[in-house]
Scaffold this motif. Structure first.
Motif, PDB file in Angstrom:
ATOM      1  N   GLN A 106      -1.483 -12.600  42.312  1.00  0.00           N
ATOM      2  CA  GLN A 106      -1.504 -11.147  42.172  1.00  0.00           C
ATOM      3  C   GLN A 106      -0.541 -10.706  41.067  1.00  0.00           C
ATOM      4  OE1 GLN A 106       0.925  -8.640  43.087  1.00  0.00           O
ATOM      5  NE2 GLN A 106      -0.479  -6.940  42.781  1.00  0.00           N
ATOM      6  N   GLY A 107       0.651 -11.295  41.048  1.00  0.00           N
ATOM      7  CA  GLY A 107       1.633 -10.955  40.019  1.00  0.00           C
ATOM      8  C   GLY A 107       1.176 -11.349  38.626  1.00  0.00           C
ATOM      9  N   LEU A 108       0.628 -12.553  38.493  1.00  0.00           N
ATOM     10  CA  LEU A 108       0.172 -13.022  37.181  1.00  0.00           C
ATOM     11  C   LEU A 108      -0.994 -12.185  36.661  1.00  0.00           C
ATOM     12  CD1 LEU A 108       0.348 -16.900  37.625  1.00  0.00           C
ATOM     13  CD2 LEU A 108       1.862 -15.462  36.254  1.00  0.00           C
ATOM     14  N   SER A 109      -1.854 -11.715  37.562  1.00  0.00           N
ATOM     15  CA  SER A 109      -2.998 -10.917  37.124  1.00  0.00           C
ATOM     16  C   SER A 109      -2.580  -9.520  36.666  1.00  0.00           C
ATOM     17  CB  SER A 109      -4.041 -10.815  38.234  1.00  0.00           C
ATOM     18  OG  SER A 109      -3.535 -10.037  39.298  1.00  0.00           O
ATOM     19  N   GLN A 110      -1.416  -9.033  37.124  1.00  0.00           N
ATOM     20  CA  GLN A 110      -0.949  -7.701  36.756  1.00  0.00           C
ATOM     21  C   GLN A 110      -0.115  -7.685  35.480  1.00  0.00           C
ATOM     22  OE1 GLN A 110      -1.798  -4.841  38.400  1.00  0.00           O
ATOM     23  NE2 GLN A 110      -3.138  -6.136  39.609  1.00  0.00           N
ATOM     24  N   VAL A 111       0.311  -8.858  34.997  1.00  0.00           N
ATOM     25  CA  VAL A 111       1.115  -8.922  33.776  1.00  0.00           C
ATOM     26  C   VAL A 111       0.261  -8.467  32.592  1.00  0.00           C
ATOM     27  CG1 VAL A 111       2.297 -10.493  32.194  1.00  0.00           C
ATOM     28  CG2 VAL A 111       2.634 -10.716  34.646  1.00  0.00           C
ATOM     29  N   LYS A 112       0.842  -7.608  31.741  1.00  0.00           N
ATOM     30  CA  LYS A 112       0.101  -7.047  30.603  1.00  0.00           C
ATOM     31  C   LYS A 112       0.648  -7.593  29.291  1.00  0.00           C
ATOM     32  CE  LYS A 112      -1.025  -2.642  32.800  1.00  0.00           C
ATOM     33  NZ  LYS A 112      -0.672  -3.013  34.153  1.00  0.00           N
ATOM     34  N   THR A 113      -0.209  -7.630  28.294  1.00  0.00           N
ATOM     35  CA  THR A 113       0.206  -8.044  26.959  1.00  0.00           C
ATOM     36  C   THR A 113       0.860  -6.851  26.260  1.00  0.00           C
ATOM     37  OG1 THR A 113      -1.902  -7.418  25.967  1.00  0.00           O
ATOM     38  CG2 THR A 113      -1.702  -9.690  26.766  1.00  0.00           C
ATOM     39  N   PRO A 114       1.711  -7.100  25.253  1.00  0.00           N
ATOM     40  CA  PRO A 114       2.309  -5.986  24.508  1.00  0.00           C
ATOM     41  C   PRO A 114       1.246  -5.086  23.861  1.00  0.00           C
ATOM     42  CG  PRO A 114       3.468  -8.019  24.017  1.00  0.00           C
ATOM     43  CD  PRO A 114       2.275  -8.389  24.847  1.00  0.00           C
ATOM     44  N   GLU A 115       0.112  -5.667  23.474  1.00  0.00           N
ATOM     45  CA  GLU A 115      -0.963  -4.887  22.859  1.00  0.00           C
ATOM     46  C   GLU A 115      -1.543  -3.876  23.850  1.00  0.00           C
ATOM     47  OE1 GLU A 115      -0.828  -8.302  22.637  1.00  0.00           O
ATOM     48  OE2 GLU A 115      -0.150  -8.354  20.555  1.00  0.00           O
ATOM     49  N   GLU A 116      -1.720  -4.306  25.117  1.00  0.00           N
ATOM     50  CA  GLU A 116      -2.250  -3.404  26.146  1.00  0.00           C
ATOM     51  C   GLU A 116      -1.288  -2.251  26.400  1.00  0.00           C
ATOM     52  OE1 GLU A 116      -3.796  -5.256  29.824  1.00  0.00           O
ATOM     53  OE2 GLU A 116      -3.680  -7.143  28.725  1.00  0.00           O
ATOM     54  N   VAL A 117       0.011  -2.561  26.488  1.00  0.00           N
ATOM     55  CA  VAL A 117       1.019  -1.529  26.740  1.00  0.00           C
ATOM     56  C   VAL A 117       1.071  -0.556  25.569  1.00  0.00           C
ATOM     57  CG1 VAL A 117       3.477  -1.099  27.145  1.00  0.00           C
ATOM     58  CG2 VAL A 117       2.360  -3.047  28.225  1.00  0.00           C
ATOM     59  N   ALA A 118       1.041  -1.074  24.333  1.00  0.00           N
ATOM     60  CA  ALA A 118       1.097  -0.227  23.147  1.00  0.00           C
ATOM     61  C   ALA A 118      -0.113   0.702  23.089  1.00  0.00           C
ATOM     62  CB  ALA A 118       1.165  -1.089  21.888  1.00  0.00           C
ATOM     63  N   ALA A 119      -1.300   0.178  23.399  1.00  0.00           N
ATOM     64  CA  ALA A 119      -2.510   0.995  23.374  1.00  0.00           C
ATOM     65  C   ALA A 119      -2.448   2.096  24.438  1.00  0.00           C
ATOM     66  CB  ALA A 119      -3.733   0.118  23.596  1.00  0.00           C
ATOM     67  N   LYS A 120      -1.922   1.764  25.589  1.00  0.00           N
ATOM     68  CA  LYS A 120      -1.826   2.735  26.685  1.00  0.00           C
ATOM     69  C   LYS A 120      -0.847   3.865  26.347  1.00  0.00           C
ATOM     70  CE  LYS A 120      -1.445   2.862  31.682  1.00  0.00           C
ATOM     71  NZ  LYS A 120      -1.208   2.085  32.898  1.00  0.00           N
ATOM     72  N   ARG A 121       0.253   3.525  25.675  1.00  0.00           N
ATOM     73  CA  ARG A 121       1.273   4.513  25.331  1.00  0.00           C
ATOM     74  C   ARG A 121       0.998   5.210  24.003  1.00  0.00           C
ATOM     75  NH1 ARG A 121       6.952   1.456  26.675  1.00  0.00           N
ATOM     76  NH2 ARG A 121       6.497   0.929  28.829  1.00  0.00           N
ATOM     77  N   GLY A 122       0.022   4.717  23.243  1.00  0.00           N
ATOM     78  CA  GLY A 122      -0.292   5.321  21.950  1.00  0.00           C
ATOM     79  C   GLY A 122       0.750   5.011  20.890  1.00  0.00           C
ATOM     80  N   LYS A 123       1.377   3.840  20.979  1.00  0.00           N
ATOM     81  CA  LYS A 123       2.385   3.438  20.015  1.00  0.00           C
ATOM     82  C   LYS A 123       1.968   2.110  19.386  1.00  0.00           C
ATOM     83  CE  LYS A 123       6.275   5.670  22.292  1.00  0.00           C
ATOM     84  NZ  LYS A 123       7.664   5.540  22.704  1.00  0.00           N
ATOM     85  N   SER A 124       2.761   1.672  18.396  1.00  0.00           N
ATOM     86  CA  SER A 124       2.500   0.376  17.795  1.00  0.00           C
ATOM     87  C   SER A 124       3.238  -0.704  18.591  1.00  0.00           C
ATOM     88  CB  SER A 124       2.959   0.355  16.336  1.00  0.00           C
ATOM     89  OG  SER A 124       4.369   0.424  16.280  1.00  0.00           O
ATOM     90  N   VAL A 125       2.823  -1.946  18.401  1.00  0.00           N
ATOM     91  CA  VAL A 125       3.444  -3.072  19.114  1.00  0.00           C
ATOM     92  C   VAL A 125       4.921  -3.211  18.720  1.00  0.00           C
ATOM     93  CG1 VAL A 125       3.331  -5.571  19.497  1.00  0.00           C
ATOM     94  CG2 VAL A 125       1.236  -4.265  19.299  1.00  0.00           C
ATOM     95  N   GLU A 126       5.253  -2.923  17.460  1.00  0.00           N
ATOM     96  CA  GLU A 126       6.627  -3.022  16.989  1.00  0.00           C
ATOM     97  C   GLU A 126       7.535  -2.038  17.704  1.00  0.00           C
ATOM     98  OE1 GLU A 126       4.004  -2.780  14.699  1.00  0.00           O
ATOM     99  OE2 GLU A 126       4.000  -4.964  14.489  1.00  0.00           O
ATOM    100  N   GLU A 127       7.022  -0.820  17.963  1.00  0.00           N
ATOM    101  CA  GLU A 127       7.808   0.188  18.685  1.00  0.00           C
ATOM    102  C   GLU A 127       8.062  -0.236  20.122  1.00  0.00           C
ATOM    103  OE1 GLU A 127       6.824   4.569  17.061  1.00  0.00           O
ATOM    104  OE2 GLU A 127       5.081   3.441  17.772  1.00  0.00           O
ATOM    105  N   ILE A 128       7.081  -0.867  20.727  1.00  0.00           N
ATOM    106  CA  ILE A 128       7.195  -1.323  22.125  1.00  0.00           C
ATOM    107  C   ILE A 128       8.201  -2.468  22.216  1.00  0.00           C
ATOM    108  CG2 ILE A 128       5.954  -2.405  24.050  1.00  0.00           C
ATOM    109  CD1 ILE A 128       5.092   0.428  23.649  1.00  0.00           C
ATOM    110  N   MET A 129       8.151  -3.423  21.292  1.00  0.00           N
ATOM    111  CA  MET A 129       8.987  -4.611  21.348  1.00  0.00           C
ATOM    112  C   MET A 129      10.439  -4.335  20.939  1.00  0.00           C
ATOM    113  SD  MET A 129       6.944  -6.760  22.569  1.00  0.00           S
ATOM    114  CE  MET A 129       7.556  -8.413  22.370  1.00  0.00           C
ATOM    115  N   ALA A 130      10.691  -3.223  20.287  1.00  0.00           N
ATOM    116  CA  ALA A 130      12.056  -2.912  19.813  1.00  0.00           C
ATOM    117  C   ALA A 130      12.979  -2.478  20.928  1.00  0.00           C
ATOM    118  CB  ALA A 130      12.008  -1.840  18.748  1.00  0.00           C
TER     119      ALA A 130
END
Length: 169
Positions: free
Chosen positions: A145-169
């Motif tokens: 269940q935990g492994l299936s809920q882990v998201k990639t940085p690309e998914e998080v960036a798309a959801k927040r409307g930001k770039s991957v660099e902004e998320i990883m900083a």
């Protein structure tokens, strides 16, 4: 749980039996003995599943468990170190499994049931800790269940409307 339909025809799935239990049902004529097999399957490349098989004979229970596990495959988001992309808590029943991102060279630091799931998912570096109940079946299901809920940085960036660099900083 996030379930995506995964085509299993071109996947080379390996399996491991986590536990085999003898279960008994008391009936009028005596006791009925059966076996329950908890089986984890994975391709070592980000796909893992768990299944439960029950039968009078152990090999048949394992076969049924493999079939059930192949039907319930989940995708795991891995980073460049073959670790999870971020820390996460997986919960199932009264079991909770903490999944922590780890740097290259750490290896799999996990207890028995969680270790099997991580190995078959293709994770090479991770730290886990089982919190709460350590029932094998619940720990395996909490890890999945935990492994299936882990998201990639690309998914998080798309959801927040930001770039991957902004998320990883």
């Amino acid at each position: 749980m996030r379930r995506t339909i995964i085509d299993t025809t071109n996947l080379e799935l390996t399996d491991k039996v986590v536990s085999i239990k003898r279960v008994t049902k008391v009936v009028k004529g005596g006791r009925n003995m059966r076996f329950t097999a908890l089986v984890v399957v994975g391709d070592g490349n980000g796909h893992v599943g768990v299944g439960l098989g029950k039968s009078i004979e152990i090999p048949e229970a394992i076969r049924k468990g493999k079939e059930d596990a192949a039907k319930h495959l989940v995708s795991v988001a891995l980073d460049e170190n073959n670790s999870v992309t971020h820390d996460f808590l997986g919960k199932y029943g009264s079991s909770t499994v903490l999944l922590k991102k780890a740097p290259e060279g750490t290896g799999i630091i996990a207890g028995g049931p969680a270790r099997v799931v991580c190995e078959l998912a293709g994770i090479k570096n991770i730290r886990t800790k089982a919190l709460g109940s350590t029932n094998k079946q619940n720990v395996v299901l909490a890890t999945i269940q935990g492994l299936s809920q882990v998201k990639t940085p690309e998914e998080v960036a798309a959801k927040r409307g930001k770039s991957v660099e902004e998320i990883m900083a």
